[in-house]
Design an enzyme around this catalytic site. Sequence first.
Site, PDB file in Angstrom:
ATOM      1  N   LYS A  81       0.835  -1.217   0.000  1.00 37.58           N
ATOM      2  CA  LYS A  81       0.000   0.000   0.000  1.00 37.58           C
ATOM      3  C   LYS A  81       0.866   1.262   0.000  1.00 37.58           C
ATOM      4  CE  LYS A  81      -2.197  -1.124   3.795  1.00 37.58           C
ATOM      5  NZ  LYS A  81      -1.480  -2.389   4.061  1.00 37.58           N
ATOM      6  N   ARG A 125      11.330  -2.013  11.088  1.00 39.08           N
ATOM      7  CA  ARG A 125      10.309  -1.603  12.057  1.00 39.08           C
ATOM      8  C   ARG A 125      10.159  -2.641  13.163  1.00 39.08           C
ATOM      9  NH1 ARG A 125       5.172   0.103   8.420  1.00 39.08           N
ATOM     10  NH2 ARG A 125       4.175  -1.034  10.107  1.00 39.08           N
TER      11      ARG A 125
END
Length: 218
Positions: A13, A161
């Site tokens: 995305k 992350r």
Amino acid sequence: MRIVLVGPPGAGKGTQAAFLAKNLAIPHISTGDLFRANISQQTELGKLAKSYMDKGDLVPDEVTIAMAKDRMEQPDAENGFLLDGFPRNVPQAETLKKLLLQEWDARLSVVLELVVDEDEVVRRLSGRRTCRRCERVWHVLYDPPARTGICDDCGGELFQRDDDSEETIRHRLEVYAEQTSPLIAFYADENILIGIDATGPVEEVTSRAMAALRPFVR
Ligand code: ADP
Ligand code: ADP
């Protein structure tokens, strides 16, 4: 044009949103990026969001919606935006619908679903690296920067992350299946859902996405 991108974590995305927003000249609004900016600035919202994000849970709707609303009210979003990662459950989608009608007398133009199977999203998430400075995402195998650990675009440092660890990835996929995937039926019922195959090279996915969005460009 008011667009929502939906798809599991790792579907691409953010990667696609960057190209699509540029092509369509509308801002890319990512609630994940907004939360991460709050975390790096050590705001109260950032502290709250981090406690949920590290576990792979959704941040509560009230604060998420307030933050997204605030961003959508900025002048650059007046004529449209591309939402990435919001809404992420049916209550957020219902609130967004009401908000658009009340504040802008508007509706979403289209919801684009990026379709990728679970094995591929796990491969994508486990190799994802993010630039600390400009937030551009890379992949150690599929989209490596010229110099390991350094962003080609801005020279910033790349990091993995905290929520891209194996255990948290598994939990985020469960959260997606339980809370986010019902959005597919929600938007299909509204007749604004378009699904595209999001496998293959990034540029090919962008071409498919642009072809799907073209009828809605004004
Ligand atoms: P992904 O790359 O997995 O799609 P994001 O960057 O969109 O991840 O989101 C990272 C995390 O931020 C989520 O796991 C969740 O904790 C939080 N988050 C982002 N958007 C929302 C939202 N709309 N509602 C609740 N939590 C959110
Ligand atoms: P999301 O925002 O949906 O979580 P990202 O855009 O961050 O997904 O992409 C997840 C990872 O997959 C990143 O490391 C990115 O470089 C990689 N990626 C994105 N699109 C593709 C693609 N078409 N083929 C292979 N890897 C991809």
